[in-house]
Design a protein around this motif. Structure first.
Motif, mmCIF file in Angstrom:
data_model
loop_
_atom_site.group_PDB
_atom_site.id
_atom_site.type_symbol
_atom_site.label_atom_id
_atom_site.label_comp_id
_atom_site.label_asym_id
_atom_site.label_seq_id
_atom_site.Cartn_x
_atom_site.Cartn_y
_atom_site.Cartn_z
ATOM 1 N N TYR A 100 -11.275 41.951 57.637
ATOM 2 C CA TYR A 100 -12.192 42.760 58.164
ATOM 3 C C TYR A 100 -13.000 42.908 56.873
ATOM 4 O O TYR A 100 -12.426 43.273 55.641
ATOM 5 N N TYR A 138 -19.517 44.942 55.633
ATOM 6 C CA TYR A 138 -20.258 44.495 56.795
ATOM 7 C C TYR A 138 -19.561 44.867 58.022
ATOM 8 O O TYR A 138 -20.412 44.697 59.103
ATOM 9 N N HIS A 139 -18.393 45.569 57.966
ATOM 10 C CA HIS A 139 -17.942 46.013 59.202
ATOM 11 C C HIS A 139 -17.908 45.164 60.398
ATOM 12 O O HIS A 139 -17.929 45.236 61.412
ATOM 13 N N VAL A 140 -17.618 43.684 59.964
ATOM 14 C CA VAL A 140 -17.400 42.687 61.024
ATOM 15 C C VAL A 140 -16.232 41.916 60.434
ATOM 16 O O VAL A 140 -15.886 41.969 59.083
ATOM 17 N N THR A 143 -16.175 35.522 61.195
ATOM 18 C CA THR A 143 -17.481 35.508 61.454
ATOM 19 C C THR A 143 -18.388 35.087 60.290
ATOM 20 O O THR A 143 -19.256 34.499 60.537
ATOM 21 N N GLU A 162 -20.365 31.391 59.769
ATOM 22 C CA GLU A 162 -21.991 31.363 59.562
ATOM 23 C C GLU A 162 -22.220 30.980 58.367
ATOM 24 O O GLU A 162 -23.470 30.175 58.399
ATOM 25 N N ARG A 163 -21.730 30.736 57.017
ATOM 26 C CA ARG A 163 -22.170 30.592 55.787
ATOM 27 C C ARG A 163 -21.572 29.133 55.559
ATOM 28 O O ARG A 163 -22.355 28.375 54.921
ATOM 29 N N GLY A 211 -35.233 30.309 50.495
ATOM 30 C CA GLY A 211 -35.091 30.385 52.235
ATOM 31 C C GLY A 211 -34.638 29.336 52.720
ATOM 32 O O GLY A 211 -34.497 27.995 52.235
ATOM 33 N N ALA A 212 -34.074 29.174 54.009
ATOM 34 C CA ALA A 212 -33.632 27.936 54.565
ATOM 35 C C ALA A 212 -34.338 27.918 55.893
ATOM 36 O O ALA A 212 -34.393 26.818 56.728
ATOM 37 N N ARG A 213 -34.934 28.868 56.381
ATOM 38 C CA ARG A 213 -35.610 28.675 57.572
ATOM 39 C C ARG A 213 -37.040 29.692 57.468
ATOM 40 O O ARG A 213 -37.046 30.692 57.130
ATOM 41 N N GLY A 229 -32.477 30.990 47.480
ATOM 42 C CA GLY A 229 -32.153 32.087 48.504
ATOM 43 C C GLY A 229 -31.351 31.251 49.722
ATOM 44 O O GLY A 229 -31.854 31.397 50.884
ATOM 45 N N TRP A 230 -30.676 30.326 49.458
ATOM 46 C CA TRP A 230 -30.090 29.479 50.675
ATOM 47 C C TRP A 230 -28.953 30.289 51.089
ATOM 48 O O TRP A 230 -27.991 30.830 50.428
ATOM 49 N N PRO A 231 -28.803 30.375 52.265
ATOM 50 C CA PRO A 231 -27.789 31.516 52.963
ATOM 51 C C PRO A 231 -26.570 30.978 52.776
ATOM 52 O O PRO A 231 -25.883 30.963 53.906
ATOM 53 N N ARG A 239 -23.746 33.204 47.770
ATOM 54 C CA ARG A 239 -24.258 34.237 47.812
ATOM 55 C C ARG A 239 -23.347 35.405 48.438
ATOM 56 O O ARG A 239 -23.016 36.424 47.955
#
Lengths: 322, 576
Positions: free
Chosen positions: A80, A84-86, A90, A94-95, A166-168, A269-271, A275
């Motif tokens: 955990y 981020y408390h997740v 997860t 996503e990365r 950025g990516a989007r 700034g690519w997620p 990072r």
């Protein structure tokens, strides 16, 4: 062959265990923990910090903490994230695809251009084409990647041809999936070119010298003397022998797919993972760091395995050795 | 390192372009929009929010984002620090000063349509903030002497707070976010609250009372907010033009983790606002006209940077050094030796201000201008050292027992400006014969050495302050847990420390604002005379703002946006 692979994989398990254990030890040795940032905050009392410490399980003795984490890992639970408390899985989930998209594109570009150009250049070694590419590769090796990335951003700002980081884009909800893919590719151009440019130089020089070496080998003269077709000479004799030293490098590139793009990711700034990991290490988000280390280690080991298998397929000398 | 290199590079490019004329230069002009309403505000964040749960939010990005979605009972005026009503329309303090009754605004609703009642307030405090199973770091500021407030609902719109003692900062602390009981009670009951409303929660499920709702969040990319149609603005908040609040339709925050990219995006017109460091000002002021923005200098920022000395007799450092540090004349000599103007010029490009004492001059409510000020005066510093029994031999300073004055000065590596400030301190005390060695340490290492092993001599550091001076109690009271110079809670070690303790005890229970100000004025006098902490300099807070925006006013405490619901987009940018 199969036996060798099974043996390698079981070794890999041990190496992996060693890597994660050592990382855990190092995280433990470094002073402070996730909650240390709060220790110098006049608004948070030591009492609250102590109760948080207990909630996060950071007060446990080292081995208990490690075993707890390792046991959960065996059940597919990576822990955990404190900040981020997740669940860590997860966040990493996503990365990882974003980083792989970036680095795989870069690898495709750099290998796809450097190898053919090197073969072409090596055949006319010392010619204008070869010499200009050689000086270009000096540039590519010596300019640090973050600087290239900054130049790329400046180019984007000056010309308006590319998005600045950025990516989007924040597309309207009505945008179709083709628009979204196009938008993503548009954002991908600069960071992947930056990365590719950085590794182009090394690849070009390695492949070029390798080709030159093979061309002057007696078996090449023999093959040519026997009147074999150019195409056959090229693929079976020249390319296959010349690419040999690069296969190991390819394995290392696979290992670096997740971690090698951190600077570029930060600046564009690519997620991606870079990072996420930087932030995790800075805030001492223990299980997130461990998750990242684990993923990186697995990829590195797989990359090496794959490189060895490739060598096995390409080089009969390796095959006969086993 | 990379940042500085790039700023130099950028400076070259931008200035060469502006000198060589407009060839290739992109110039923006403004075209008025048909109505200033229904616009979008765009700016960049340096990192992702970590949670959408206000009770768990700890760092500034999360709290900034949550500020659009949630509100508290009260809010602080960004102009003067006064407490204004927010969800609470009004309040009454009873004669004992221990009981405050709040009346909630009429017709308040959560963004999902459910009415907000006093029971939500009771739930927020009793079940969330005071719940030991909730990882809420704000719990401490909501306590008096370690005891929680007693919170009761008198009826649907009235809620009563009772404190064990009168508690002057109560109204400011009640700016903490109120949470919806109907959505979160279940998570609290089942013990899942700490993972509820995480960044992975679908945006529609995050329900607040703020001017905006969360519309979409793409991790690492952007956060989009859209107007909350059920928003009812705090009493007294009225904009200059007709229209329902918020004026904007949406707010778009892009996550750009790199300051260079952020700056470039702003220059290219992709964002409306950017916070600027003093070193970027020359570059930006050249580009301001062509790129249609202005630089707003808001005066000294709230940050705090100080030097402090280890006065702890039990610290594992040579006892004679503790004796120097416990000597007021020595501390004052250091304070007089520092050339703050030079620090501002070198580190902040001339855009900064010296900090006279523990309260920032921008905190108009509590700042005391009549404190001892330490101007650069090396002669006076030398006199003070002689008076304290120190002697110069050649170019070196020795104490009365013959110990040479050498000091380790620690600071944290994460902040390059603190390191350069420490180096300037080193150079400035050298003429006094004092040799300082600067030791930059990683933050966690530093905090362990300062707070646990007490193995340090001098420290250059900063702490986050609060508007209400009572927030300084944990540092200034002799038994406070961050009483850096002499920790351990063994009680006051000098008469002035005893007086400071008394002042803080009195200040927190005094509700009369005039009497209260007098108390904290006295504290500031003592603090600057005894100088256990030598305050240094802070940079000016500077924001670059696109000329298309309306509703922008630089304020000393709240940035350039006094209230987000009053912001408008008056015009739009066109590339000429």
């Amino acid at each position: 062959m199969m036996r060798a692979v099974v043996l390698r994989v079981s070794h890999m398990g041990l190496v992996l265990l060693g890597i994660v254990f050592l990382s855990f030890v190092m995280m433990d040795f470094a002073p402070g923990d996730f909650l240390s940032q709060m220790a110098m905050n006049p608004q948070i009392s030591p009492r609250v910090i102590a109760s948080l410490k207990e909630q996060y399980g950071l007060g446990l003795p080292f081995f208990e903490q490690f075993l707890h984490w390792a046991r959960a890992l065996l059940h597919g639970d990576m822990g955990y994230s404190f900040s981020y408390h997740v669940p860590v899985s997860t966040l990493i989930g996503e990365r990882v695809p974003m980083t792989l998209l970036l680095t795989a594109t870069a690898v495709l570009i750099s290998w796809g251009t450097a190898l053919p150009l090197a073969v072409f250049g090596a055949r006319r070694a010392g010619g204008l084409f070869d010499r200009s590419l050689l000086s270009f590769s000096y540039l590519s090796i010596s300019v640090p990647s973050f600087f290239l990335a900054l130049l790329g951003l400046l180019l984007a700002e000056r010309t308006g041809w590319f998005p600045i980081g950025g990516a989007r884009s924040a597309l309207p909800a009505t945008a179709g999936s083709w628009d979204r893919i196009g938008d993503l590719l548009h954002h991908l151009i600069l960071p992947s070119l930056t990365l590719a440019l950085g590794s182009f130089g090394v690849l070009y020089r390695l492949m070029r010298s390798s080709v030159i070496e093979v061309i002057s080998q007696p078996f090449m003269t023999a093959a040519r003397g026997r009147g074999l077709r150019d195409r056959l000479i090229f693929w079976r004799y020249l390319f296959r022998n010349a690419v040999n030293p690069l296969v190991t490098l390819f394995g290392m590139e696979l290992g670096g797919l997740l971690s090698g793009a951190a600077f570029t990711e930060m600046i564009f700034g690519w997620p991606g993972m870079g990072r996420l990991m930087l932030h995790a290490v800075m805030t001492r988000d223990l299980y997130l760091v461990m998750g990242g280390v684990l993923m990186g280690a697995i990829l590195l080991l797989l990359g090496n395995l794959l490189a060895d298998l490739l060598l096995y397929l390409l080089d009969p000398r390796v095959r006969e050795g086993t | 390192m990379t940042v500085r290199l790039f700023v130099v590079l950028l400076l070259l490019v931008v200035s060469s372009c502006s000198r060589s004329g407009t060839s290739g230069e992109r110039v923006f002009s403004l075209v008025p929009r048909s109505s200033p309403l229904h616009g979008t505000l765009t700016f960049d964040l340096l990192s992702d929010p970590k949670t959408f749960n206000p009770a768990l939010a700890q760092e500034t990005t999360s709290t900034q984002v949550l500020g659009y979605l949630f509100r508290g009972l009260t809010r602080i005026s960004p102009y003067d620090g006064k407490i204004k009503p927010d969800l609470a329309a009004r309040w009454r303090v009873d004669t004992s000063g221990r009981r405050v009754t709040f009346t909630l605004g009429k017709g308040l609703r959560w963004s999902d349509g459910v009415p907000l009642t006093a029971h939500d307030v009771v739930f927020t405090f009793n079940r969330v903030y005071y719940n030991p199973a909730v990882a809420a770091a704000v719990r401490d500021i909501l306590m008096v002497d370690g005891k929680p407030f007693r919170v009761r609902a008198l009826d649907d719109r009235t809620v009563e707070f009772e404190t064990a003692k009168p508690f002057a900062p109560l109204l400011e602390e009640l700016g903490v976010e109120i949470l919806p009981e109907h959505l979160l009670a279940k998570a609290v009951d089942s013990g899942r609250f700490n993972t509820t409303w995480s960044v992975r929660t679908p945006p529609q499920e995050i329900v607040g009372t703020g001017p905006f709702r969360l519309e979409k969040y793409v991790p690492g990319q952007y956060i989009r907010f859209s107007r909350n149609p059920l928003y009812s603005p705090p009493p007294g908040l009225r904009g200059p033009i007709p229209g329902t609040l918020p004026y904007l339709d949406s707010v778009l925050l892009r996550i750009i983790p790199n300051q260079n990219s952020e700056l470039l995006r702003f220059l290219a017109g992709k964002s409306d606002l950017i916070s600027v460091s003093p070193s970027q000002v020359p570059v930006l002021s050249d580009a301001a006209k062509a790129r249609a923005f202005r630089l707003l200098i808001r005066g000294p920022s709230q940050a705090e940077i100080f030097l402090t000395f280890n006065e702890n007799p039990r610290a594992p450092i040579p006892p004679y050094k503790v004796d120097w540090f416990r000597n007021r004349l020595f501390r004052q000599a250091i304070a007089y030796a520092l050339d703050r103007k030079a620090m501002i010029n070198v580190i902040y490009n001339g855009l900064g201000a010296p900090v006279p004492g523990p309260v920032s001059p921008s905190n108009k409510e509590f700042f005391n201008p009549a404190v001892t000020r330490y101007h650069h005066d090396p002669e006076r510093a030398k006199r003070l050292l002689r008076e304290a029994g120190f002697r110069m031999k050649g170019k070196r300073l020795y104490d009365s027992h013959g110990h040479r004055v050498t000091i380790l000065l620690m600071t944290n590596t994460e902040s390059p400006e603190r390191i350069s400030m420490a180096q300037m301190v080193q150079a400035m005390v050298k003429p006094l014969g004092i040799r300082i060695r600067v030791v930059p340490l990683q933050f966690n290492m530093l905090s362990t050495m300062v707070l646990s092993s007490h193995q340090w001599e001098m420290l250059l550091f900063g702490l986050t302050g609060t508007l209400d001076p009572h927030g300084n109690a944990t540092v200034w009271r002799s038994n406070g847990f961050l009483h850096l110079w002499n920790p351990g809670g063994k009680g006051p070690s000098a008469p002035w420390e005893a007086e400071v303790d008394r002042l803080f005890d009195e200040g927190v229970v005094t509700l009369d604002p005039i009497k209260r100000k007098k108390i904290y004025d006295r504290w500031q006098e003592i603090a600057t005379w005894e100088v256990p902490m030598v305050d240094l300099v802070v940079p000016d807070a500077i924001t670059a703002v696109r000329l298309t925006l309306g509703g922008i006013h630089p304020t000393p405490l709240g940035g350039v946006i006094p209230h987000i619901s009053l912001v408008t987009q008056v015009s739009r940018l066109v590339l000429r």
